[in-house]
Design a protein around this motif. Structure first.
Motif, PDB file in Angstrom:
ATOM      1  N   PRO A 190       0.811  -1.234   0.000  1.00 14.09           N
ATOM      2  CA  PRO A 190       0.000   0.000   0.000  1.00 14.09           C
ATOM      3  C   PRO A 190       0.842   1.281   0.000  1.00 14.09           C
ATOM      4  O   PRO A 190       0.734   2.122   0.896  1.00 14.09           O
ATOM      5  CB  PRO A 190      -0.824  -0.125   1.293  1.00 14.09           C
ATOM      6  N   GLY A 191       1.686   1.429  -0.991  1.00 11.46           N
ATOM      7  CA  GLY A 191       2.522   2.623  -1.113  1.00 11.46           C
ATOM      8  C   GLY A 191       3.203   2.607  -2.468  1.00 11.46           C
ATOM      9  O   GLY A 191       3.017   1.672  -3.266  1.00 11.46           O
ATOM     10  N   VAL A 192       4.014   3.627  -2.716  1.00 11.36           N
ATOM     11  CA  VAL A 192       4.722   3.734  -3.992  1.00 11.36           C
ATOM     12  C   VAL A 192       5.807   2.651  -4.058  1.00 11.36           C
ATOM     13  O   VAL A 192       6.552   2.456  -3.096  1.00 11.36           O
ATOM     14  CB  VAL A 192       5.368   5.127  -4.121  1.00 11.36           C
ATOM     15  N   ALA A 199       1.987   5.171   3.649  1.00 13.91           N
ATOM     16  CA  ALA A 199       0.989   6.047   4.291  1.00 13.91           C
ATOM     17  C   ALA A 199       0.301   5.356   5.462  1.00 13.91           C
ATOM     18  O   ALA A 199       0.072   5.967   6.486  1.00 13.91           O
ATOM     19  CB  ALA A 199      -0.038   6.508   3.271  1.00 13.91           C
ATOM     20  N   HIS A 200      -0.037   4.058   5.319  1.00 16.85           N
ATOM     21  CA  HIS A 200      -0.674   3.405   6.469  1.00 16.85           C
ATOM     22  C   HIS A 200      -0.042   2.070   6.834  1.00 16.85           C
ATOM     23  O   HIS A 200      -0.724   1.155   7.248  1.00 16.85           O
ATOM     24  CB  HIS A 200      -2.202   3.321   6.353  1.00 16.85           C
ATOM     25  N   ASN A 244       2.406  -1.616  -6.348  1.00 14.59           N
ATOM     26  CA  ASN A 244       1.400  -0.887  -5.572  1.00 14.59           C
ATOM     27  C   ASN A 244       0.060  -1.649  -5.574  1.00 14.59           C
ATOM     28  O   ASN A 244      -0.336  -2.231  -6.583  1.00 14.59           O
ATOM     29  CB  ASN A 244       1.229   0.508  -6.195  1.00 14.59           C
ATOM     30  N   ASP A 245      -0.643  -1.621  -4.442  1.00 14.63           N
ATOM     31  CA  ASP A 245      -1.885  -2.396  -4.314  1.00 14.63           C
ATOM     32  C   ASP A 245      -2.975  -1.983  -5.307  1.00 14.63           C
ATOM     33  O   ASP A 245      -3.647  -2.843  -5.909  1.00 14.63           O
ATOM     34  CB  ASP A 245      -2.407  -2.359  -2.862  1.00 14.63           C
ATOM     35  N   ALA A 246      -3.144  -0.683  -5.509  1.00 13.74           N
ATOM     36  CA  ALA A 246      -4.194  -0.239  -6.436  1.00 13.74           C
ATOM     37  C   ALA A 246      -3.796  -0.563  -7.879  1.00 13.74           C
ATOM     38  O   ALA A 246      -4.648  -0.920  -8.711  1.00 13.74           O
ATOM     39  CB  ALA A 246      -4.436   1.253  -6.286  1.00 13.74           C
ATOM     40  N   THR A 274      -9.540   2.607  -5.592  1.00  7.82           N
ATOM     41  CA  THR A 274      -9.921   1.675  -4.530  1.00  7.82           C
ATOM     42  C   THR A 274     -10.166   2.468  -3.249  1.00  7.82           C
ATOM     43  O   THR A 274      -9.323   3.262  -2.828  1.00  7.82           O
ATOM     44  CB  THR A 274      -8.818   0.627  -4.284  1.00  7.82           C
ATOM     45  N   GLY A 286      -7.232   3.870   2.751  1.00  4.15           N
ATOM     46  CA  GLY A 286      -6.875   5.070   1.997  1.00  4.15           C
ATOM     47  C   GLY A 286      -7.663   5.086   0.703  1.00  4.15           C
ATOM     48  O   GLY A 286      -8.688   4.400   0.581  1.00  4.15           O
ATOM     49  N   ILE A 287      -7.216   5.884  -0.262  1.00  3.56           N
ATOM     50  CA  ILE A 287      -7.762   5.791  -1.620  1.00  3.56           C
ATOM     51  C   ILE A 287      -6.583   5.460  -2.522  1.00  3.56           C
ATOM     52  O   ILE A 287      -5.581   6.190  -2.544  1.00  3.56           O
ATOM     53  CB  ILE A 287      -8.427   7.100  -2.092  1.00  3.56           C
ATOM     54  N   GLY A 288      -6.676   4.334  -3.229  1.00  2.93           N
ATOM     55  CA  GLY A 288      -5.633   3.954  -4.169  1.00  2.93           C
ATOM     56  C   GLY A 288      -6.078   4.268  -5.582  1.00  2.93           C
ATOM     57  O   GLY A 288      -7.279   4.341  -5.869  1.00  2.93           O
ATOM     58  N   GLU A 324      -0.973   7.592  -7.133  1.00  4.36           N
ATOM     59  CA  GLU A 324      -1.184   8.172  -5.790  1.00  4.36           C
ATOM     60  C   GLU A 324      -2.242   9.282  -5.748  1.00  4.36           C
ATOM     61  O   GLU A 324      -2.050  10.299  -5.064  1.00  4.36           O
ATOM     62  CB  GLU A 324       0.150   8.712  -5.248  1.00  4.36           C
ATOM     63  N   HIS A 341      -3.867  11.103  -2.596  1.00  6.16           N
ATOM     64  CA  HIS A 341      -3.240  12.195  -1.854  1.00  6.16           C
ATOM     65  C   HIS A 341      -3.409  13.553  -2.538  1.00  6.16           C
ATOM     66  O   HIS A 341      -2.704  14.509  -2.208  1.00  6.16           O
ATOM     67  CB  HIS A 341      -1.754  11.886  -1.619  1.00  6.16           C
ATOM     68  N   GLU A 392      -7.795  11.334   0.752  1.00  5.71           N
ATOM     69  CA  GLU A 392      -8.218  10.074   1.385  1.00  5.71           C
ATOM     70  C   GLU A 392      -8.652  10.276   2.838  1.00  5.71           C
ATOM     71  O   GLU A 392      -9.407   9.482   3.368  1.00  5.71           O
ATOM     72  CB  GLU A 392      -7.145   8.984   1.255  1.00  5.71           C
TER      73      GLU A 392
HETATM   74  C1  BGC Z   1      -1.195   4.952  -0.517  1.00  8.93           C
HETATM   75  C2  BGC Z   1      -1.300   4.285  -1.860  1.00  8.93           C
HETATM   76  C3  BGC Z   1      -2.246   3.100  -1.764  1.00  8.93           C
HETATM   77  C4  BGC Z   1      -3.576   3.521  -1.183  1.00  8.93           C
HETATM   78  C5  BGC Z   1      -4.504   2.341  -0.957  1.00  8.93           C
HETATM   79  C6  BGC Z   1      -2.571   5.344  -0.049  1.00  8.93           C
HETATM   80  O1  BGC Z   1      -2.492   5.966   1.189  1.00  8.93           O
HETATM   81  O2  BGC Z   1      -0.378   6.105  -0.589  1.00  8.93           O
HETATM   82  O3  BGC Z   1      -0.047   3.869  -2.318  1.00  8.93           O
HETATM   83  O4  BGC Z   1      -2.435   2.548  -3.031  1.00  8.93           O
HETATM   84  O5  BGC Z   1      -3.393   4.178   0.056  1.00  8.93           O
HETATM   85  O6  BGC Z   1      -3.963   1.405  -0.068  1.00  8.93           O
END
Ligand code: BGC
Length: 248
Positions: free
Chosen positions: A66-68, A78-79, A105-107, A131, A135-137, A151, A154, A163
């Motif tokens: 869940p990040g870059v 982020a989380h 990345n998950d999204a 997604t 957060g929002i992906g 991203e 954000h 998000e």
């Molecule tokens: C993260 C993204 C991620 C999204 C969903 C965001 O806070 O920065 O990389 O895809 O949450 O998990």
């Protein structure tokens, strides 16, 4: 062909399964463990190993994060635990599993699955998969090709990280009704539509299971807005797709 395994690393759970790549579905029922708290790299790697070993899998493994993620390195978190920032995550998983590993990345993973097997199948032009979860992906596609790590969760909305206002976690946190939350999602979609003019927006994440509660409440807009089709499995399927591409 060798079996390919997908693992979806999320804020609350780590789930995985071997994937039937031809059909874009799980080849066996998925196995899930809770994400360790704190979600420090060593603890998460151990949990991932447990999931992969549960199936006795041998062969390539794709993993979402869940990040870059650039060239297998996790750049933001982020989380999840900040220990992930700057880490060679791909190298870490490869070593711990003793298997070829690909991290994305998950999204982006969910998007790959939706564009091949789900709601975005065969759709040309600019397609955005969003997604909604903790957060929002976002996953942005141009004629089926992914522009990774966008991203868009954000973007700034009313002076805040979007998000923080419009994720499904924000709905829970602020006790919003479906109508109130849909209002926030609408504002967010206005912003992404102004910037990217997508023809299609696919709404994914856990909340997409309940799409009939909020999609009908959204304003009509230039882009067609549809629910994701692979739901909970999109991350696992997309991760396995990415690993298969690398394995060739
Ligand atoms: C993260 C993204 C991620 C999204 C969903 C965001 O806070 O920065 O990389 O895809 O949450 O998990």
């Amino acid at each position: 062909m060798t079996a390919v395994f997908g693992v979806d690393i999320g804020g609350s759970g780590i789930k995985g399964a071997p994937v039937d790549l031809g059909r874009g579905v799980l080849a066996q029922e998925r196995f899930k463990v809770l994400t360790p708290k704190p979600s420090a790299p060593e603890a998460v790697v151990a949990a991932v190993r447990e999931v992969v070993r549960h199936f006795g899998h041998q062969g390539p493994v794709g993993l979402t994060f869940p990040g870059v993620v650039v060239n297998g390195r996790t750049r933001t978190a982020a989380h999840v635990d900040k220990g992930w920032i700057g880490l060679d995550a791909e190298g870490l998983f490869r070593e711990a599993l003793d298997l070829p590993a690909t991290v994305l990345n998950d999204a982006d993973a969910a998007g790959l699955a939706e564009l091949t097997h789900g709601a975005g199948r065969g759709r040309p032009g600019v397609v955005l998969v969003l997604t909604f979860g903790t957060g929002i992906g976002s996953a942005l596609f141009v004629d089926g090709a992914l522009v990774p790590n966008t991203e868009l969760g954000h973007l700034e909305l009313r002076g805040k990280d979007a998000e923080r206002r419009a994720s499904s976690a924000a709905k829970e946190r602020h006790g919003l009704s479906w109508a109130e939350w849909a209002g926030r999602v609408d504002e967010y979609l206005d912003l992404v539509e102004m910037l990217f003019s997508p023809q299609l927006i696919v709404i994914g994440g856990g909340v997409s299971r309940k799409h009939e509660k909020f999609l009908p409440l959204l304003r009509a807009r230039g882009a067609q807005v549809v629910p994701a089709e692979l739901r909970n499995d999109a991350g696992i399927v997309g991760a396995a797709m990415a690993a298969a591409r690398v394995a060739g």
